[in-house]
Scaffold this motif. Sequence first.
Motif, PDB file in Angstrom:
ATOM      1  N   GLU B  92       1.017  -7.721 -13.259  1.00 47.33           N
ATOM      2  CA  GLU B  92       0.248  -6.485 -13.357  1.00 47.33           C
ATOM      3  C   GLU B  92      -1.222  -6.757 -13.692  1.00 47.33           C
ATOM      4  OE1 GLU B  92       2.997  -5.740 -16.685  1.00 47.33           O
ATOM      5  OE2 GLU B  92       1.320  -4.630 -17.537  1.00 47.33           O
ATOM      6  N   TYR B  93      -1.414  -7.897 -14.347  1.00 51.92           N
ATOM      7  CA  TYR B  93      -2.812  -8.224 -14.668  1.00 51.92           C
ATOM      8  C   TYR B  93      -3.643  -8.498 -13.424  1.00 51.92           C
ATOM      9  CZ  TYR B  93      -1.554  -8.570 -19.607  1.00 51.92           C
ATOM     10  OH  TYR B  93      -1.140  -8.287 -20.864  1.00 51.92           O
ATOM     11  N   ASP B  96      -4.797  -5.308 -12.766  1.00 51.13           N
ATOM     12  CA  ASP B  96      -5.566  -4.779 -13.897  1.00 51.13           C
ATOM     13  C   ASP B  96      -6.997  -5.302 -13.920  1.00 51.13           C
ATOM     14  OD1 ASP B  96      -3.394  -3.359 -14.662  1.00 51.13           O
ATOM     15  OD2 ASP B  96      -2.904  -4.574 -16.428  1.00 51.13           O
ATOM     16  N   VAL B 146      -7.671  -0.759 -18.054  1.00 54.57           N
ATOM     17  CA  VAL B 146      -6.219  -0.789 -17.809  1.00 54.57           C
ATOM     18  C   VAL B 146      -5.629  -2.076 -18.358  1.00 54.57           C
ATOM     19  CG1 VAL B 146      -4.469  -0.802 -16.019  1.00 54.57           C
ATOM     20  CG2 VAL B 146      -6.449   0.668 -15.786  1.00 54.57           C
ATOM     21  N   ALA B 147      -6.365  -3.146 -18.089  1.00 65.08           N
ATOM     22  CA  ALA B 147      -5.884  -4.427 -18.613  1.00 65.08           C
ATOM     23  C   ALA B 147      -5.843  -4.414 -20.120  1.00 65.08           C
ATOM     24  CB  ALA B 147      -6.789  -5.548 -18.110  1.00 65.08           C
ATOM     25  N   ARG B 149      -5.301  -1.911 -21.914  1.00 70.89           N
ATOM     26  CA  ARG B 149      -4.113  -1.155 -22.328  1.00 70.89           C
ATOM     27  C   ARG B 149      -2.834  -1.976 -22.121  1.00 70.89           C
ATOM     28  NH1 ARG B 149      -6.897   3.150 -19.865  1.00 70.89           N
ATOM     29  NH2 ARG B 149      -5.702   2.954 -17.943  1.00 70.89           N
ATOM     30  N   ASP B 150      -2.956  -2.845 -21.142  1.00 68.69           N
ATOM     31  CA  ASP B 150      -1.763  -3.650 -20.870  1.00 68.69           C
ATOM     32  C   ASP B 150      -1.706  -4.901 -21.718  1.00 68.69           C
ATOM     33  OD1 ASP B 150      -0.756  -1.860 -19.092  1.00 68.69           O
ATOM     34  OD2 ASP B 150      -1.546  -2.863 -17.306  1.00 68.69           O
ATOM     35  N   ARG B 296       1.041  -9.029 -26.208  1.00 73.55           N
ATOM     36  CA  ARG B 296       2.047  -8.431 -25.353  1.00 73.55           C
ATOM     37  C   ARG B 296       3.445  -8.858 -25.843  1.00 73.55           C
ATOM     38  NH1 ARG B 296       2.088  -7.459 -19.310  1.00 73.55           N
ATOM     39  NH2 ARG B 296       4.296  -7.392 -18.804  1.00 73.55           N
TER      40      ARG B 296
END
Lengths: 464, 582
Positions: B92-93, B96, B146-147, B149-150, B296
């Motif tokens: 996902e990164y 992101d 977004v990253a 947040r991730d 994470r």
Amino acid sequence: MKKILSAVIALGFALSLYCQPRTGYFVESFTLNHQMNPAFVPNQGYVGIPMLSNIGVNINSNLGASHILYPLESGKVGLFLHPQVSSDEFLGKLSDVNYLDGIVGLDIINVGWFTGKSSFWSIDAGVKVSLNSSLPKEFFRFVKQGMSGDSNEFNMSNIGADGDVYTYISLGYSSSLDKLVKGLRIGGKVKFLAGLMNIYAHYDNLHVSADSQKWNVVGNGTGYILGGGVDFTYDSQTGVVNGLQFDPSSFGIGGVGGAIDLGIQYRISEGCALDGLRFSAAVTDLGFISYFKNKSTLVSSDGFVEYDGFDEITQGEDILEDQLDELLDRAMTLVSFTKQPVDDNQITRITTKVNAGIDYSFLKDKMNVGVLYTGYFSKIRERHEIMASFNYAPANWFDIAVSYSFMNLRSSFGWLLTFTPKKGMNFYLGSDYTVLRYTPQGIPLDKAYFGINLGLSVPIGDKR
Amino acid sequence: MKPLSYYLLLPILSLVILLSSCAREYDISNGNLDLNITLGGDSLRLPIGSTERLSLGDFLDLGENEYFHTDTSGEYYFELGLSLQEQIDLSEYIDDIAIDGLHEVIYKDTYIPEEIAEILSKLTDEYVEVELETADTLMLSYDLTVAQRDGIVDLDSILFDNAHIILSVDMETTYEYGFPEDYYVNIEISLPLNYYLCESSGAFTPGKIILHGEPDKEGHLIFNEIDIEKVAFDVEPGDEFKFEDLFVLEHLSVSFLPADLVHYAGEHIYLDIHFDIASSDGEKISPKGFYGLVDRALDPISESIALSEIPSFLREDGVNVDFVNAYALLDVYTNSGIPFEIGLEVLPEGSPDALECLIHTTACDEDSEAILSTYVFSEEYMEQFASRQWYQMNINELLNPIPEKIDFVANVSTALTAEHHYVDLQKDYFIDTDFKLVVPMSFGEELYLPVCDTISGLPEGLGEILTYAAIELFGTVETTIPLNMELSLQFLDKEGRLLDIQTDPVVIEGTSEQGEPVLRDFSLLLDKRDEIFEIDAVVVKFVLFNGLADGIPLSEDCYLDLNLGLMFPEGITLDLNDYLNQ
């Protein structure tokens, strides 16, 4: 009345080791005392009633009811193995060697007569059936006591039994040697023996050594059947003796032999105070029977078992079963009698007896007291006895004798009645061992002696 | 006969009658004979024999159990293992932190004055550079929140392998004959704060892109692509991941030969400068990786080790195994560039309390394929595992009592450190864990371990024998087991019910010196019974307990040699009345 009956029963159970009552040894009117000492002679010649002239049936054992049976606290009677009977109590009563003997004697012909001034001749013919068995105290100790410590030795050697059936015919002669020595008399008999059957089994060596780690059993046994009438049976696969079978068709003379009786007596008659004192000695049945080779069967066993437990006991495997089978096989060798070759005739000796006595007659020979030693020398055992007797002849045709015997720390009462009228019928009835204590079932309490001797004869000639 | 004879005969007969007697106490009639007999009244003893050597493995039934092993010294231990392979999905990164790119055109118009013609006529063949007015800026803006947040809490730089700066120039002129054969365009662009790394491309000066190109006769020039290898950031804690990178056109000029330039006196020259930051395919610029800090947590990993195959005697009621040297080994093998924190919870079933431990893994550096981190968990430091990272944990507690299963929960999360770590977004990250619970068979003073072996199918008459005799089983044990044993026998009927027949336990002391055999005597007594029990099986019960030093290990060399004997201490009593009545 009941007590009188019991006494009669006791008398009926009187015992003897001879075919003749030894109580009659010093009874001069007893027509058959020459069978105990061939130098002896009766007061008168006689002819025995065939088959009835001398009958003796005896069972002898140094074990009695008091050895086997024990009153219990409950009021009942228990066997010697009963848990309430202590080992010390039971074993303390036993002799080192315990035996059960039996003898049946039957004279078919008896005749005795005088020739000349002092010679006496006799002819006897008859049948003897004897059984001797021996069971050592150690056997009972093993059964009763088991193992009192960690290490236990049981020497059970000399377990055995001997059964003998033979017929005989003898010629006896007794003569005074007053010419040589005043009061001296000698006699002898020559016997021809015909062996009918002899069964013998004996462990010369049976030794058990037991402790918690190991049991050792060594056994060497021999046995034989001589003559006919009975034979061994054998396992068809192993050839081991597994029983006996009777074969009446083979019964008969299986061997022949001979024996002699020798006797001597010396009576003092020098006109002194010792007149009437008599010394006597005899050896009887000194002989043998040679059984024919083809009538002889020999067996022997030679076993040794050492058991110290099973190795590598593992559940569910056959190892244990194999070892158990092997152990049983080894144990069976102890009792596995196998046939042995017979190279020659088999010679067996018969039971020899020795008598030596001293007696004294007084009151014109109406009374007599004496002491007699008797030794028995059978194939499997020796036994010795001392007997004291008192005789009284109230009439010249009647004599009554009583005796008291000592043997192996025990004693017994004996008696003999002899009727010897000058004419008519001679009769004797007697026993050397009279049971004084017995159970309600009539079993001797102290020693299991059982028997009776009696005889009938016809006097011949004049009384001496 | 004279009267005297009667007088004598009569007393004799009277004496016999008086002396003779019937011993009525010996009357055996009417059932008065008690035929109870005892053979071997003092005792009867006989050897039974020796057992096959019983190794400890056989004794405890360890041989065929997959969990039990021996070490190089032959000492027993049992080992439970759990291996987990986890993929770490950071894909996902890629989205992101992907950048949209930049597509800009700068228009330039310059007029060449007529006056320069004279000047140019005096010049020789050297190129004359016509500078254009600059100070144009280009802004590349991107939002990577977004990253954030991730889980990317700090971003040091993003690395690319497909990000390019593409520059091209389109020139036109009012001169009717267009452009000459030889002329050049010179461009200098400053990169924002030197955060762009484009070392692999030529014409690169840190912080600047200096381009020098020769357009064609129609005025077109496309420069070689400049690879953007990395974009670095200067992010302070708390900063949002919103970036505006300013590109400044520092210098723009066109160089002509004087002889050519003279034709453009009084003419216009127009330039369109195309400035693109883009991937080769024109899509968003996807990162190759990034340096930063990631916060994470992976999904919790829950697994269990079933202990159903552990010999059941270790879990019987009342068992207290009291292990003293149990330990656990954990190997973590990962190619992750991010260090992890693993919160390990080990929970025996039925226990309210889990053992917990937080461990840190080592990050794999970029040059390594993967890295192995090793750990040991034990109550005491273990020199033999000096190379492993030690965490104090009382593993022994896990196994007392031994549960049906042990639950493991691993809470894996990235470890926040001061140092940035590289996250290669093109890699498939994994984290493999190998957990071993190792329990040496050495025990503490609280050990209480009953071991039962049932031998069934006993001879039918055994119960009857007990009515005849008390039975004593005696023997000698040669043992090298460093534990005391309590030995007793129990009996079962055909239905497996426990009968009221048992022996008092006897204690057999173990060896006090490891490996040294000792001989011990023992004796078990079965009392005589009044009633017949139908015995079908005997349960041989050993209870192991520790009366010796703690922690002496059990090895495969430990054995029992039994030499057994049988004794009837009061002989064998039989009631022959029964036999006679049958």
